[in-house]
Design an enzyme around this catalytic site. Structure first.
Site, short mmCIF file in Angstrom:
data_model
loop_
_atom_site.label_atom_id
_atom_site.label_comp_id
_atom_site.label_asym_id
_atom_site.label_seq_id
_atom_site.Cartn_x
_atom_site.Cartn_y
_atom_site.Cartn_z
N GLU A 63 -13.93 -9.31 2.65
CA GLU A 63 -14.03 -8.96 1.88
C GLU A 63 -15.60 -8.49 2.29
O GLU A 63 -15.96 -8.43 3.25
CB GLU A 63 -14.71 -9.41 0.74
CG GLU A 63 -13.29 -9.76 -0.33
CD GLU A 63 -13.49 -10.69 -2.42
OE1 GLU A 63 -14.95 -11.01 -1.95
OE2 GLU A 63 -12.70 -10.66 -2.89
N ASP A 207 -2.70 14.63 -1.56
CA ASP A 207 -2.04 13.48 -1.09
C ASP A 207 -0.65 13.31 -0.21
O ASP A 207 0.01 13.51 -0.97
CB ASP A 207 -1.35 12.71 -2.38
CG ASP A 207 -0.79 11.51 -2.45
OD1 ASP A 207 -0.23 11.16 -1.52
OD2 ASP A 207 -0.42 11.12 -3.80
C1 LIG Z 1 5.11 7.37 -2.58
C2 LIG Z 1 4.16 8.22 -3.70
C3 LIG Z 1 2.66 7.76 -3.91
C4 LIG Z 1 2.51 5.84 -4.15
O1 LIG Z 1 2.57 4.84 -2.81
P1 LIG Z 1 2.70 3.81 -3.64
O2 LIG Z 1 2.43 2.79 -2.26
O3 LIG Z 1 3.87 3.13 -4.60
O4 LIG Z 1 1.61 3.22 -4.78
C5 LIG Z 1 1.52 8.26 -4.11
N1 LIG Z 1 1.85 9.47 -4.33
C6 LIG Z 1 3.07 10.50 -3.41
C7 LIG Z 1 2.56 11.76 -3.77
C8 LIG Z 1 4.13 9.42 -3.18
O5 LIG Z 1 5.40 10.19 -2.95
#
Ligand SMILES: *Cc1c(COP(=O)(O)O)cnc(C)c1O
Length: 437
Positions: A63, A207
């Site tokens: 941590e 993202d």
């Molecule tokens: C796959 C994805 C996520 C989430 O990923 P996890 O590891 O499954 O939580 C978030 N944002 C986008 C745009 C994704 O394609």
């Protein structure tokens, strides 16, 4: 007293300790090897990444952050976390990297906690147009804790309409604009989105979970110069272990770190961070760029082949690693659900997906989503993509034909046999592992 004999606990392997789990693992190796993996969010990691993920670092509590831990004995955990951080910053030209998020969803959660107060407004891409649950879906923390406005694609072009996005941003006045997608086949104009956000006083989270490998190699424009926060998963085109990553400017570094731990997580998964370090090292090598270029070339060939066979490609094509195929075509074809099932029966793995302005429910859907990262990792190129495209089309056109099914099964077996994977990963004898299922 036997002081130097090894306790069997540390030496007996999985195949002997737990034949049931071992057989399931073997069968999964075989499933991955013997089928054609076209799920756009999946990939195959290297043997080196697999080995790092399976190390004794799984035993370690660490941590905190390198040199600022709450536990003793973290000197080697610090080594791998620092390697992962330095390599992530180098790949993406970022000022700060947090490599601890257990997943993409948790990376996004830490950013929303950093950028927003409870009840603030976010503006994200609609899930049914390619966005992600964590960008404001009512059942997700992002939709539960924040007010949500959304944007989608234009009905005619099936691409993001940036003028429309500007209008929606002016009306909804978000504190955070969220861009990036899970099912969007076109280049995203992060520079334009950054301008739109600044014009309404919003910050931006990009993202790039799906396209991080393309961004890493300059084959998709980078969001890093235009967005306060950039998140990604590490297991899609980036080809690392399952996990998340946050990049940000130095001014947000302390807040991001605090919101990952102790904000939304406890101890980091150091074994996974070790595997991230290995994968990031791979991403810095020259051959990673040629791999990503091949991913894009393969997606284009697949799209062209399917389109020539009479299927409709959403937005008319692809700029990246994935394509969306309208298989329903207003009732002339079959549903996405039926296509997923029919293709699964012949060992071609895809997922049903809504298409923009879909008339079917999400669990039925009019489309399928196809991606080339995994097959490209196996070494497949344009010739295999046109053969695979023809097989997919034949199944969608004749989902009930036993003759077509038999022919495609044979084709899949021939192609996969030419591209073997993971030698040495099978533990039990074939007969045993099959009888154990
Ligand atoms: C796959 C994805 C996520 C989430 O990923 P996890 O590891 O499954 O939580 C978030 N944002 C986008 C745009 C994704 O394609």
């Amino acid at each position: 007293m036997q002081s130097n004999s090894i306790n069997k606990f540390f030496s007996v392997g999985l195949e002997d300790v737990d034949p049931a789990v071992s057989a399931a693992v073997d069968n999964e190796v075989r499933r991955q090897t013997d089928g054609l993996e076209l799920i756009a969010s999946e990939n195959f990691v290297s043997e080196a990444v697999l080995q790092a993920a399976g190390t004794v670092f799984t035993n370690k509590y660490a941590e905190g952050y390198p040199a600022k831990r709450y536990y003793g004995g973290c000197e080697f955990a610090d080594v791998v976390e620092n390697l992962a951080i330095d390599r992530a910053k180098a790949i993406f030209g970022a000022e700060h990297a947090n490599v601890q998020p257990h997943s993409g969803a948790q990376a996004n959660m830490a950013v929303l906690m950093t950028a927003l107060d409870h009840g603030d407004t976010i503006l994200g891409m609609r899930l049914s147009h390619g966005g992600h649950l964590t960008h404001g879906h009512p059942l997700n923390f992002s939709g539960i804790n924040y007010k949500v406005a959304d944007y989608g694609v234009n009905k005619d072009t099936e691409q993001i309409d940036y003028d429309e996005l500007q209008k929606i941003a002016e009306e909804s006045r978000p504190k955070l604009l969220i861009c990036g997608a899970s099912a969007y086949p076109r280049t995203i104009d992060f520079a334009r989105i950054g301008e739109i956000a600044r014009s309404v006083g919003a910050k931006v989270m990009a993202d790039m979970a799906h396209i991080a490998g393309l961004v890493a190699t300059g084959l998709h424009p980078s969001p890093v110069p235009h967005c306060e926060f950039v998140t990604t998963t590490t297991h899609k085109t980036l080809r690392g272990p399952r996990g998340g990553l946050i990049l940000c400017r130095e001014e947000f570094a302390a807040d991001i770190n605090r919101n990952v731990f102790p904000g939304v997580q406890g101890g980091p998964l150091i074994h996974i961070i070790a595997a991230k370090a290995v994968a990031f090292g791979e991403a810095l090598r020259d051959d990673f760029k040629s791999y990503q270029q091949q991913v894009i070339n393969n997606a284009k060939v697949l799209a062209d082949t399917l389109s020539d066979a009479g299927l409709r490609i959403i937005s008319g094509g692809t700029d990246n690693h994935l394509l969306l195929v309208d298989v329903f075509m207003d009732g002339k074809g079959i549903t996405g659900k039926a296509a997923e099932k029919a293709l699964g029966d012949v060992h071609i793995t895809v997922n049903k997906n809504t298409i923009p302005f879909d008339t079917q429910k999400p669990f039925v859907a009019s489309g399928i989503r196809l991606g080339t990262p995994a097959l490209t990792t196996r070494g497949m190129k344009e010739a295999e993509m046109s053969a695979i495209g023809a097989m997919i089309a034949s199944i969608i056109h004749e989902p009930e034909s036993e003759e077509a099914k038999a022919k495609v099964k044979q084709g899949v077996a021939e192609i996969t046999a030419k591209f073997p994977m993971y030698p040495g990963r099978l533990k039990a004898k074939r007969e045993e592992s099959i009888s154990a299922t």
